[in-house]
Design an enzyme around this catalytic site. Structure first.
Site, PDB file in Angstrom:
ATOM      1  N   HIS A  17       0.880  -1.176   0.000  1.00 49.82           N
ATOM      2  CA  HIS A  17       0.000   0.000   0.000  1.00 49.82           C
ATOM      3  C   HIS A  17       0.919   1.228   0.000  1.00 49.82           C
ATOM      4  O   HIS A  17       1.991   1.198   0.609  1.00 49.82           O
ATOM      5  CB  HIS A  17      -0.825   0.136   1.283  1.00 49.82           C
ATOM      6  N   GLU A  69     -11.053  -6.711  -3.951  1.00 52.30           N
ATOM      7  CA  GLU A  69     -10.885  -7.781  -2.954  1.00 52.30           C
ATOM      8  C   GLU A  69     -12.110  -7.810  -2.048  1.00 52.30           C
ATOM      9  O   GLU A  69     -12.318  -6.894  -1.250  1.00 52.30           O
ATOM     10  CB  GLU A  69      -9.614  -7.519  -2.142  1.00 52.30           C
ATOM     11  N   GLU A 111      -9.333 -13.431  -0.956  1.00 52.73           N
ATOM     12  CA  GLU A 111      -8.621 -13.786   0.275  1.00 52.73           C
ATOM     13  C   GLU A 111      -9.488 -14.792   1.034  1.00 52.73           C
ATOM     14  O   GLU A 111     -10.571 -14.446   1.507  1.00 52.73           O
ATOM     15  CB  GLU A 111      -8.374 -12.526   1.124  1.00 52.73           C
ATOM     16  N   ASP A 171     -10.443 -11.602  11.282  1.00 54.63           N
ATOM     17  CA  ASP A 171      -9.470 -11.876  10.217  1.00 54.63           C
ATOM     18  C   ASP A 171      -8.080 -12.021  10.843  1.00 54.63           C
ATOM     19  O   ASP A 171      -7.439 -11.028  11.147  1.00 54.63           O
ATOM     20  CB  ASP A 171      -9.521 -10.672   9.257  1.00 54.63           C
ATOM     21  N   ASP A 218      -5.446 -13.515   9.485  1.00 49.47           N
ATOM     22  CA  ASP A 218      -4.365 -13.421   8.486  1.00 49.47           C
ATOM     23  C   ASP A 218      -3.205 -14.376   8.787  1.00 49.47           C
ATOM     24  O   ASP A 218      -2.040 -13.965   8.789  1.00 49.47           O
ATOM     25  CB  ASP A 218      -3.826 -11.983   8.410  1.00 49.47           C
TER      26      ASP A 218
HETATM   27 MN   LIG Z   1      -5.875  -9.109   1.615  1.00 49.09          MN
END
Ligand SMILES: [Mn+2]
Length: 445
Positions: A109, A240, A276, A315, A317
C-alpha cells in the site's frame, strides 16, 4: 544506503521431502516443471510489505511485541530527508528478505512504504522518492511488483468511508490518493492494482443511504478506469471482497456480490477479483468457495493466500499450513490454466508471540511448501482423472437427453419440460457419493 544485512538467515534452498530443516523447502523446487509449467510460474509467490515489514504485533488489548531492526523511527516531524532515509532503510530490509526467500513478487500500500505527511504534495513527494528507490532495488534484484494499492482505511479522515463517504470533500481526498498510488504502481511496472474497501459499508443503516453510496463507489471506479487509460497503464484492476471488519457490513461482501456490482455498473470488463480465503470464511462460506466461484466465471485474478482460525470470528491473516485447503485452491488455479497477472500473495502475519526475526522466514517457507505440495496434489488429482470424471458423470443426463441441450441453449419452454416430465417417470434418485468423493480426494494427499 547501507548495504548491511539485517537477516542472519541465509538464502533458502530446496532440500527435498526428507529434510527436517524448517529453513529449507521440502516441496517447492522453483524451476521444476510440473504439469507443463515451472512451479514458480504456477505459484507466483508474493510477499506483502504491510504485515511482514510494518506489523508490530499490537492488538486491541496490548501494544507492540515485534521490534524490527528496520523500524528506526516513525517520527514524521523530522526533516524530509531523515524520513526518506528511514523509509529506504526498510526497503533495503524488504528486498533482502524477498531475495533470500526466493520470491519474484511483492505487494504494498502507498502508506506502507511512505507515511502520509502534512499535505498531499509533501506525501506525494515522499512516495515518489521512496518508490524511485524501490525501482532501483527491483532492477538490482529482479523482484517485481505483483500489485500496488492505496490505503483508504487507516487515516482518521476515512472513518466514514473513502469512495462511499457521505462528504464529497473526503471522497476527493480518496480520489487524489488513488490517483497517486496508480501513478507509482505504473512507474514500478506493477502487474496489478487492488481496491479493498474496508471502510466502504455501514455501521448503522439508520444513517446510511446505501444506493447513493454504491453509486458513488461506481463513479469512483469509473474514474479510476479512465485515469488508468490516460496514463497508459496496463496493470490489472482487482477488487478484494470482504464481508465485515473493520466495518459491520461491507459492500464488497463476497465474490458473487462483487461480480453483481460490477455488472450492475458496467464495470465488469475492467476488474477481476483478488480473493482472500480468510475473508471468504468470514462471509460464512467454505475456505475455497470464492476462489472456485470466481474462477468458474473467469473472474479469479489473484489470491491473498492466508487463512483464519475457525474458533475466532475475525481476520487473523495466518499463514496457511493445511495441505488439504492448499490442494483445493491449487486445483482451481491449475484448472483455469494458472495465473496471468496475479499470484499467491502472502497477506499473512506471524503471531504477535512469534517475535524472532527468523519466524518471518519459517512462516513463509512453511506456507510456500504447503502450496507447493497442494500444487503437486492437485496435479495428481487432475492426472488421475477420477474426481473430474465423477463430477462430469453426475450431470450426464444433460447430455444424454436432447432436452438438456435445448434448456442450456435457451430454446426450451416450461411446456416442453412439462410434456417431458409427464412422459418420463421420476428416475431413481442418484447417490451424491460425498464420502466417495472425499476418499478419492484423500488419495491425492
Ligand atoms: Mn488481503
Amino acid at each position: 544506503m547501507s548495504e548491511k544485512q539485517v537477516f542472519a538467515t541465509q538464502a533458502i534452498a530446496f532440500k527435498g521431502a526428507d529434510t527436517k530443516d524448517p529453513l529449507a523447502f521440502r516441496y517447492y523446487d522453483a524451476s521444476k516443471v510440473v504439469h507443463g509449467k515451472k512451479m514458480e510460474d504456477w505459484l507466483r509467490f508474493s510477499v506483502v510489505y504491510w504485515h511482514t515489514f510494518r506489523a508490530v504485533g499490537a492488538d486491541p488489548f496490548g501494544p507492540q511485541t515485534l521490534h524490527r531492526p528496520w523500524d528506526t523511527s516513525d517520527d514524521i516531524t523530522r526533516e524530509f530527508d531523515a524520513i526518506a532515509e528511514s523509509c529506504k532503510h526498510r526497503v533495503d530490509a524488504a528486498f533482502e528478505f524477498f531475495t533470500k526467500l526466493g520470491v519474484k513478487y511483492y505487494a504494498f500500500h502507498d502508506r506502507d512504504v511512505a507515511p502520509e505527511l502534512a499535505t498531499i504534495d509533501e506525501s506525494n513527494k515522499l512516495l515518489e522518492v521512496v518508490t524511485d528507490y524501490m525501482k532501483v532495488k527491483q532492477q538490482e534484484t529482479g523482484v517485481k511488483l505483483l500489485w500496488g494499492t492505496a490505503n483508504l482505511f487507516s487515516a482518521p479522515k476515512y472513518a466514514n468511508g473513502a469512495a462511499t463517504n457521505p462528504d464529497v470533500k473526503i471522497f476527493a481526498h480518496a480520489c487524489a490518493q488513488v490517483k497517486k498510488a496508480m501513478e507509482v504502481t505504473h512507474k514500478l511496472g506493477g502487474e496489478g492494482f487492488v481496491f479493498w474497501g474496508g471502510r466502504e459499508g455501514y455501521q448503522t443503516i439508520l444513517n446510511t443511504d446505501i444506493k447513493k453510496e454504491l453509486d458513488h463507489m461506481a463513479a469512483f471506479f469509473h474514474m479510476a478506469v479512465a485515469f488508468k487509460k490516460s496514463i497508459g497503464a496496463t496493470f490489472q484492476f482487482y477488487i478484494e471482497p470482504k464481508p465485515k471488519e473493520p466495518t459491520k457490513h461491507q459492500y464488497d461482501y463476497d465474490a458473487q456480490t462483487v461480480m453483481c456490482f460490477l455488472k450492475q455498473y458496467n464495470l465488469d470488463d475492467h476488474f477481476l477479483l483478488n480473493i482472500e480465503p480468510n475473508h471468504t470464511t468470514l462471509a460464512g462460506h467454505s475456505y475455497e468457495h470464492d476462489i472456485v466461484l470466481s474462477a468458474a466465471y473467469g473472474k479469479l485474478g489473484s489470491v491473498d493466500c492466508n487463512t483464519g482460525d475457525e474458533l475466532l470470528g475475525w481476520d487473523t491473516d495466518q499463514f496457511l499450513m493445511d495441505e488439504r485447503k492448499a490442494t483445493l485452491v491449487m486445483k482451481a488455479i491449475v484448472d483455469m490454466g494458472g495465473f496471468t497477472t496475479g499470484g499467491l500473495n502472502f497477506d499473512c502475519k506471524v503471531r504477535r508471540e512469534s517475535n524472532d526475526l527468523e519466524d518471518l522466514f519459517i512462516a513463509h517457507v512453511g506456507s510456500m511448501d504447503v502450496f507447493a505440495k497442494g500444487l503437486l496434489n492437485a496435479v495428481k488429482l487432475i492426472e488421475d482423472g477420477r474426481l473430474d470424471q465423477m463430477k462430469k458423470d453426475r450431470y450426464a443426463s444433460w447430455k444424454e437427453e436432447s432436452l438438456g441441450s435445448k434448456v442450456e441453449s435457451g430454446q426450451a419452454t416450461f411446456g416442453d419440460l412439462e410434456a417431458f416430465a409427464k412422459a418420463n417417470a421420476t428416475p431413481k434418485i442418484a447417490s451424491g457419493k460425498q464420502e466417495l468423493y472425499e476418499r478419492v480426494f484423500n488419495d491425492s494427499l
